[in-house]
Write an enzyme that holds these catalytic residues in place. Structure first.
Site, PDB file in Angstrom:
ATOM      1  N   HIS A 156     -38.668  50.411  19.340  1.00  0.00           N
ATOM      2  CA  HIS A 156     -37.241  50.069  20.436  1.00  0.00           C
ATOM      3  C   HIS A 156     -36.766  48.827  19.717  1.00  0.00           C
ATOM      4  CE1 HIS A 156     -39.340  52.798  23.427  1.00  0.00           C
ATOM      5  NE2 HIS A 156     -38.197  52.869  23.683  1.00  0.00           N
ATOM      6  N   LYS A 160     -36.462  44.630  24.068  1.00  0.00           N
ATOM      7  CA  LYS A 160     -37.533  45.264  25.015  1.00  0.00           C
ATOM      8  C   LYS A 160     -38.692  44.258  25.232  1.00  0.00           C
ATOM      9  CE  LYS A 160     -39.740  49.516  26.095  1.00  0.00           C
ATOM     10  NZ  LYS A 160     -39.139  49.781  27.480  1.00  0.00           N
TER      11      LYS A 160
END
Ligand code: NAD
Length: 268
Positions: A156, A160
């Site tokens: 990600h 995140k």
């Protein structure tokens, strides 16, 4: 008949995607838009806010007041806001699609209570293809011998904060379910573990960087072969399109608690 949609959290990143997805969905119409009462967006036109032409639906801060104009509510807001959405929809007998993540046990219990009065679908990942992947992973885990190691890799964007992702954990749950087990928590990260790997374990690997929207790769590693099942999201719009499609499907269902898999697989 047109399905009337209300969005909670409409001023957020996903809210804008949802407004666009409803506008693009045949047979669905945005009739209510709600955000937090302190939001600067209150009173703005929901279409304009999402970068579309004005649609005549102002952002409001009072969900119960707008519910009479709504057949289904889609909530992508904050975990601590969802209990109020659940209570309002149950009282107003309006179907509810929840995409907000991180719901605590009390909110999930409230969802269960509400599901005796209304259809409710909770999905931490509303991408259609990702939900197909969950099904494929469960089937593969059930078909392959338990000695195959299972490794779930996810990547990600650099912002995140949680790891592994909720979706990686859901993939782990699907793999464990395929084996007739449940995935113990907390899970450990493979790279952080020294020593040889025990047979047939479910491990997790994580990468963070750049602007990666979301990649999940599930590998079944046997002696002499690997099966790899991969999902790559390149645009947040996929979550909105999946949520809107599921919300439309939810209208008219009997009261109950639904999953994306019910929407994807029961209609065939
Ligand atoms: P965001 O912070 O950009 O937007 C959240 C919005 O909710 C904001 O406009 C905020 O003002 C509003 N809000 C906060 N409290 C509220 C309240 N009490 N009532 C009404 N509105 C309120 O966040 P985002 O990136 O749009 O994500 C929203 C949620 O959706 C998060 O929980 C996120 O993890 C989840 N999400 C789920 C999926 C999925 O596939 N299910 C995909 C992406 C994001």
């Amino acid at each position: 008949m047109t399905i009337r949609v209300g969005i909670v959290g409409v001023a957020g990143r996903m809210g804008a995607q949802l407004v666009k997805a409803v506008a693009a969905a045949p047979g669905l119409e945005l009739t209510a838009a709600v955000d937090w009462r302190g939001s600067a967006a209150i009173g703005s036109d929901a279409g304009t806010l999402a970068g579309l032409p004005a649609c005549g639906v102002p952002v409001r801060d009072d969900l119960p007041a707008v519910l009479p104009a709504v057949d289904v509510v889609i909530d992508f807001s904050r975990a601590d806001a969802v209990a109020a959405t659940v209570a309002a929809c149950a009282a107003g007998k309006v179907a509810l699609m929840i995409g907000t993540t991180g719901l605590d046990a009390a909110t999930l219990a409230a969802v269960d209570g509400a599901s005796r009065r209304i259809p409710v679908l909770v999905a931490a990942n509303t991408s259609l293809a990702l939900n197909v992947l969950l099904d494929l992973v469960q089937r593969a885990a059930s078909a392959l011998p338990a000695g195959y190691d299972i490794e779930i890799f996810e990547a990600h964007h650099r912002h995140k904060v949680d790891a592994p992702s909720g979706t990686a954990l859901a993939l782990g749950d699907a793999a464990a379910a395929g084996r007739g087990e449940s995935l113990p928590r907390p899970v450990s990260l493979t790279g952080a573990r020294a020593g040889a790997r025990s047979d047939g374990g479910i491990g997790f690997s994580v990468m963070r960087g750049g602007d990666v929207v979301g990649e999940h790769d599930v590998r079944f590693l046997g002696a002499g072969e690997q099966l790899r099942l991969t999902h790559v999201a390149t645009d947040r719009a996929v979550f909105a399109h999946g949520a809107v499609a599921a919300a439309g499907w939810l209208v008219g269902r009997p009261p109950g608690r639904y999953r994306m898999a019910d929407f994807l697989f029961q209609e065939q």
